[in-house]
Enzyme design. Sequence first.
Site, short mmCIF file in Angstrom:
data_model
loop_
_atom_site.label_atom_id
_atom_site.label_comp_id
_atom_site.label_asym_id
_atom_site.label_seq_id
_atom_site.Cartn_x
_atom_site.Cartn_y
_atom_site.Cartn_z
N CYS A 166 -0.90 6.48 10.08
CA CYS A 166 0.32 5.85 10.56
C CYS A 166 0.03 4.54 11.29
O CYS A 166 -0.81 4.48 12.18
CB CYS A 166 1.04 6.81 11.51
SG CYS A 166 2.58 6.19 12.17
N CYS A 212 6.41 -4.35 15.52
CA CYS A 212 5.96 -3.40 16.54
C CYS A 212 4.55 -3.75 17.02
O CYS A 212 3.67 -4.06 16.21
CB CYS A 212 5.98 -1.98 16.00
SG CYS A 212 7.64 -1.41 15.53
N GLU A 217 0.83 -1.20 0.00
CA GLU A 217 0.00 0.00 0.00
C GLU A 217 0.87 1.25 0.00
O GLU A 217 1.98 1.26 0.52
CB GLU A 217 -0.94 0.01 1.22
CG GLU A 217 -2.00 -1.07 1.15
CD GLU A 217 -2.97 -1.04 2.32
OE1 GLU A 217 -4.16 -1.31 2.09
OE2 GLU A 217 -2.54 -0.74 3.45
N CYS A 232 6.71 -6.64 7.19
CA CYS A 232 7.78 -6.04 7.99
C CYS A 232 8.28 -7.06 9.01
O CYS A 232 7.50 -7.82 9.58
CB CYS A 232 7.27 -4.79 8.69
SG CYS A 232 8.55 -3.88 9.59
N ASN A 248 -3.39 5.45 16.19
CA ASN A 248 -4.59 5.25 15.38
C ASN A 248 -5.13 3.85 15.61
O ASN A 248 -4.51 2.87 15.17
CB ASN A 248 -4.26 5.47 13.90
CG ASN A 248 -3.81 6.90 13.64
OD1 ASN A 248 -4.47 7.85 14.02
ND2 ASN A 248 -2.66 7.05 13.00
N SER A 258 12.40 6.85 7.26
CA SER A 258 12.04 6.59 8.65
C SER A 258 12.51 5.19 9.04
O SER A 258 12.33 4.24 8.28
CB SER A 258 10.52 6.69 8.82
OG SER A 258 10.14 6.35 10.13
N HIS A 271 9.25 6.31 20.10
CA HIS A 271 8.02 5.85 20.74
C HIS A 271 8.11 5.51 22.23
O HIS A 271 7.08 5.23 22.86
CB HIS A 271 7.42 4.66 19.98
CG HIS A 271 7.28 4.89 18.51
ND1 HIS A 271 6.86 6.09 17.98
CD2 HIS A 271 7.52 4.07 17.44
CE1 HIS A 271 6.84 6.01 16.65
NE2 HIS A 271 7.24 4.81 16.31
N GLY A 294 7.01 -1.76 5.90
CA GLY A 294 8.39 -2.21 5.93
C GLY A 294 9.34 -1.29 6.68
O GLY A 294 9.01 -0.16 7.00
N GLU A 295 10.51 -1.83 6.96
CA GLU A 295 11.62 -1.08 7.58
C GLU A 295 12.60 -0.71 6.47
O GLU A 295 13.31 -1.58 5.95
CB GLU A 295 12.30 -1.95 8.65
CG GLU A 295 13.68 -1.51 9.09
CD GLU A 295 13.75 -0.09 9.59
OE1 GLU A 295 14.43 0.72 8.93
OE2 GLU A 295 13.15 0.21 10.64
N SER A 316 11.85 6.31 14.58
CA SER A 316 10.63 5.89 15.28
C SER A 316 11.03 5.47 16.69
O SER A 316 11.44 4.34 16.93
CB SER A 316 9.97 4.72 14.54
OG SER A 316 9.53 5.12 13.25
#
EC number: 2.1.1.192
Length: 359
Positions: free
Chosen positions: A347, A127, A90, A123, A304, A205, A230, A173-174, A228
């Site tokens: 996100c 996470c 996507e 990925c 989200n 990112s 967090h 993905g990373e 990232s």
Amino acid sequence: MPTHKKIIQDLTKEELAEKIKPAFRSKQIYDWIYHKYAASFEEMKNLPKAMREELDAEYTLAPLKTVTVQDSMDGSRKYLFELHDGHTVEAVLLLMRDKEYHEDGSVKHQERYTVCISSQVGCKVGCAFCLTAKGGFMRNLTAGEIVEQLRMIKKDNDIAANRRVNIVFMGMGEPLDNLEAVAKSVKIFAEEEGMAIAPHRQTISTSGLSSKIEKLGKMELGVNLAISLHAVDDELRQQLMPINKAYNIESIITAVKNFPVNDRKRVMFEYLVIKDVNDDISAAKKLLSLLDGIKAKVNLIYFNPYGGTEFKRPSEADMKKFQEYLTKRGLHCTIRESKGLDISAACGQLREQELEGEI
């Protein structure tokens, strides 16, 4: 959509020039691909028929197929693309509206596009808060498959070749786990005779692969870096992001301090705010201390929600308190406006779709 042909978008301008002679022919092909958005070699009528047939026999111009396009009420558009092997990725087109305030009191409205693109099918990072991770990892994308996401989106939205566009490698993905292909796509995006998207308009990112951050820095691509983060301590970060076991916060901070940043740029630290998890002022205090001495800016992101998650979206009041604590102490901090929530394009909401039954 099976194919064994090579993807012509995998080639840089120099690589194409090496394969296509005379040189002006490769320039014509490049123009057809990136300015006229050709869908087939047959469209390239200023090329000899024999050359068009040779190109078609060896290469494909269509490594991706658009399966669905979803429109958000805020102007965002989410694309589901099918790859040649049946996997899907996507990408999201974000319409950003800026206001410029002038001394005479007038306000000028400007629109700009940002395209969020994927670098992998699925990925590996896993996470806890990210929907992409739920589907696991399938494979890396090639540079051409990365580039084609933007080319197809620009064509579908009739975006002129010279129109300002920003790119964020923040889709599925990373990116640093597929560094060679991502770095090559950065160069292809930046080609002046192609899309001409300067590296400073491209942001990579990462979840914090410190060794790859160092490698990216040595490549001197000139791209923006986003981390990232967090969480502000390893215990919580490892719960949210298992990759922290291999790349802890200290290693990330060290890598960032050594990353080349020009005088006008800062490293962005993305901080996904989750209600009752990492949204209190004590976390803001630790974040301020952690980033001391770094040319940093913090981007606070609302979590989200999606089906099946236990995490909750923070309140607007708590987000503003967090932001104000940082900004009052000199740390540049913004709150990212969520785009595409109504079409699951925000996100952490992108994922590979099964082509039967889910779309």
